[in-house]
Design a protein around this motif. Structure first.
Motif, PDB file in Angstrom:
ATOM      1  N   THR A  48       0.806  -1.058   0.058  1.00 44.43           N
ATOM      2  CA  THR A  48      -0.070  -0.048  -0.115  1.00 44.43           C
ATOM      3  C   THR A  48       0.744   1.306  -0.037  1.00 44.43           C
ATOM      4  N   LYS A  49       0.449   2.190  -0.655  1.00 46.02           N
ATOM      5  CA  LYS A  49       0.948   3.383  -0.747  1.00 46.02           C
ATOM      6  C   LYS A  49       0.181   4.534  -0.064  1.00 46.02           C
ATOM      7  N   TYR A  50       0.638   5.524   0.880  1.00 46.38           N
ATOM      8  CA  TYR A  50      -0.422   6.350   1.281  1.00 46.38           C
ATOM      9  C   TYR A  50      -0.004   7.603   0.482  1.00 46.38           C
ATOM     10  N   ILE A  51      -1.387   8.296   0.300  1.00 42.45           N
ATOM     11  CA  ILE A  51      -1.288   9.414  -0.777  1.00 42.45           C
ATOM     12  C   ILE A  51      -1.465  10.765  -0.066  1.00 42.45           C
ATOM     13  N   THR A  52      -0.353  11.818  -0.383  1.00 41.38           N
ATOM     14  CA  THR A  52      -0.189  12.873  -0.107  1.00 41.38           C
ATOM     15  C   THR A  52      -0.934  13.618  -0.797  1.00 41.38           C
ATOM     16  N   GLY A  53      -2.024  14.887  -0.502  1.00 42.72           N
ATOM     17  CA  GLY A  53      -2.485  15.674  -1.581  1.00 42.72           C
ATOM     18  C   GLY A  53      -3.869  15.040  -1.953  1.00 42.72           C
ATOM     19  N   ALA A  54      -4.505  13.954  -1.251  1.00 46.38           N
ATOM     20  CA  ALA A  54      -5.789  13.566  -1.557  1.00 46.38           C
ATOM     21  C   ALA A  54      -6.679  14.373  -0.903  1.00 46.38           C
ATOM     22  N   LYS A  55      -7.915  14.765  -1.613  1.00 46.72           N
ATOM     23  CA  LYS A  55      -9.102  15.447  -1.009  1.00 46.72           C
ATOM     24  C   LYS A  55     -10.133  14.714  -0.448  1.00 46.72           C
ATOM     25  N   LEU A  56     -10.640  15.163   0.507  1.00 41.76           N
ATOM     26  CA  LEU A  56     -11.965  14.617   1.419  1.00 41.76           C
ATOM     27  C   LEU A  56     -12.962  15.396   1.811  1.00 41.76           C
ATOM     28  N   LYS A  57     -13.982  15.002   2.022  1.00 40.21           N
ATOM     29  CA  LYS A  57     -14.882  15.961   2.773  1.00 40.21           C
ATOM     30  C   LYS A  57     -15.628  15.257   3.965  1.00 40.21           C
ATOM     31  N   ILE A  58     -16.182  15.755   4.807  1.00 34.74           N
ATOM     32  CA  ILE A  58     -16.784  15.421   5.864  1.00 34.74           C
ATOM     33  C   ILE A  58     -18.492  15.800   5.678  1.00 34.74           C
ATOM     34  N   VAL A  59     -19.370  15.035   5.441  1.00 30.91           N
ATOM     35  CA  VAL A  59     -20.701  15.249   5.156  1.00 30.91           C
ATOM     36  C   VAL A  59     -21.619  14.591   6.160  1.00 30.91           C
ATOM     37  N   CYS A  60     -22.607  15.354   6.445  1.00 28.63           N
ATOM     38  CA  CYS A  60     -23.505  14.734   7.474  1.00 28.63           C
ATOM     39  C   CYS A  60     -24.847  14.956   6.982  1.00 28.63           C
ATOM     40  N   LYS A  61     -25.897  14.080   7.169  1.00 28.87           N
ATOM     41  CA  LYS A  61     -27.196  14.010   6.689  1.00 28.87           C
ATOM     42  C   LYS A  61     -27.907  13.863   7.769  1.00 28.87           C
ATOM     43  N   ASP A  62     -29.010  14.825   7.835  1.00 32.17           N
ATOM     44  CA  ASP A  62     -29.992  14.850   8.808  1.00 32.17           C
ATOM     45  C   ASP A  62     -31.160  13.703   8.773  1.00 32.17           C
ATOM     46  N   SER A  63     -31.290  13.143   9.795  1.00 26.36           N
ATOM     47  CA  SER A  63     -32.079  11.905   9.751  1.00 26.36           C
ATOM     48  C   SER A  63     -33.620  12.023   9.631  1.00 26.36           C
ATOM     49  N   VAL A  64     -33.950  13.315   9.533  1.00 25.07           N
ATOM     50  CA  VAL A  64     -35.557  13.542   9.425  1.00 25.07           C
ATOM     51  C   VAL A  64     -35.714  14.330   8.123  1.00 25.07           C
ATOM     52  N   THR A  65     -34.756  15.107   7.749  1.00 20.68           N
ATOM     53  CA  THR A  65     -35.058  15.799   6.212  1.00 20.68           C
ATOM     54  C   THR A  65     -34.333  15.259   5.331  1.00 20.68           C
ATOM     55  N   LEU A  66     -33.108  14.506   5.646  1.00 24.52           N
ATOM     56  CA  LEU A  66     -32.337  13.701   4.636  1.00 24.52           C
ATOM     57  C   LEU A  66     -31.538  14.749   3.755  1.00 24.52           C
ATOM     58  N   LYS A  67     -31.442  16.180   4.419  1.00 17.02           N
ATOM     59  CA  LYS A  67     -30.653  17.013   3.748  1.00 17.02           C
ATOM     60  C   LYS A  67     -29.240  16.876   4.265  1.00 17.02           C
ATOM     61  N   SER A  68     -28.173  16.864   2.996  1.00 21.22           N
ATOM     62  CA  SER A  68     -26.909  16.529   3.425  1.00 21.22           C
ATOM     63  C   SER A  68     -26.060  17.960   3.528  1.00 21.22           C
ATOM     64  N   GLU A  69     -25.290  18.095   4.378  1.00 25.05           N
ATOM     65  CA  GLU A  69     -24.285  19.245   4.599  1.00 25.05           C
ATOM     66  C   GLU A  69     -22.889  18.917   4.454  1.00 25.05           C
ATOM     67  N   VAL A  70     -22.083  19.552   3.964  1.00 28.67           N
ATOM     68  CA  VAL A  70     -20.571  19.506   4.076  1.00 28.67           C
ATOM     69  C   VAL A  70     -20.312  20.384   5.339  1.00 28.67           C
ATOM     70  N   VAL A  71     -19.493  19.748   6.214  1.00 25.89           N
ATOM     71  CA  VAL A  71     -19.272  20.387   7.599  1.00 25.89           C
ATOM     72  C   VAL A  71     -17.621  20.346   7.759  1.00 25.89           C
ATOM     73  N   GLY A  72     -17.038  19.979   6.602  1.00 28.64           N
ATOM     74  CA  GLY A  72     -15.489  19.869   6.803  1.00 28.64           C
ATOM     75  C   GLY A  72     -14.844  19.637   5.776  1.00 28.64           C
ATOM     76  N   GLU A  73     -13.765  19.900   5.168  1.00 26.16           N
ATOM     77  CA  GLU A  73     -12.863  19.691   4.134  1.00 26.16           C
ATOM     78  C   GLU A  73     -11.299  19.541   4.396  1.00 26.16           C
ATOM     79  N   ALA A  74     -10.567  18.493   3.690  1.00 28.56           N
ATOM     80  CA  ALA A  74      -9.344  18.604   4.479  1.00 28.56           C
ATOM     81  C   ALA A  74      -8.391  17.912   2.876  1.00 28.56           C
TER      82      ALA A  74
END
Length: 164
Positions: A48-74
């Motif tokens: 395995t090679k670990y990746i420098t410079g990969a992008k990701l986000k943290i997404v939270c979905k409300d359990s009632v409205t099912l609306k998703s929101e990005v709450v963080g990026e890295a």
């Protein structure tokens, strides 16, 4: 009788207020890593090679409205590691770390089984720490490296070569 408990109750409530205020304003720190699965096994190996410079986000979905929101990026740093700070308690929302892209041209396809990682962003679950760890996430290399068949044999039980 009820009067004698009033001062004790007041002291207890006042002493807990600073703790509650601190917990509400303290961000969560999510840590994890992103890798390139060079043998396309679906898990980390010695190749395995670990990746420098990969992008990701943290997404939270409300359990009632099912609306998703990005709450963080890295973006991953050395050895494919990332750290994201997320403000606010997400209560019963389902939150995931999600792969966005890889800077490695021959390692762009997210592993369908390892392209997200569940993250817990609530203080209502008994966890005292604000530091949380996400499972490793990975991208598949376009073509496996030479020598991966030999490596696979090391991971199989003795005599169980039918999976190759």
């Amino acid at each position: 009788m009820a009067r004698s408990y009033a001062p004790l109750l007041a002291v207890m409530c006042v002493s807990l207020l600073p703790l509650a205020a601190m917990a509400a304003g303290t961000p969560f720190h999510i840590e994890g890593c992103v890798y390139c699965d060079t043998c396309r096994f679906g898990f980390e190996t010695i190749a395995t090679k670990y990746i420098t410079g990969a992008k990701l986000k943290i997404v939270c979905k409300d359990s009632v409205t099912l609306k998703s929101e990005v709450v963080g990026e890295a973006v991953t740093g050395r050895r494919g590691r990332y750290r994201v700070s997320v403000k606010g308690d997400r209560q019963d929302q389902q939150c995931l770390a999600v792969l966005v892209n890889s800077p490695i041209s021959n390692c762009q396809f997210p592993d369908p089984g390892r392209n997200t990682a569940t993250v817990i962003l609530t203080r209502s679950n008994g966890a005292a720490s604000t530091r949380h760890f996400a499972n490793a996430m990975g991208f598949f290399r376009d073509e496996p490296l030479r020598g991966c068949a030999t490596l696979r044999k090391q991971y199989l039980a003795e005599g169980d070569y039918r999976a190759i």
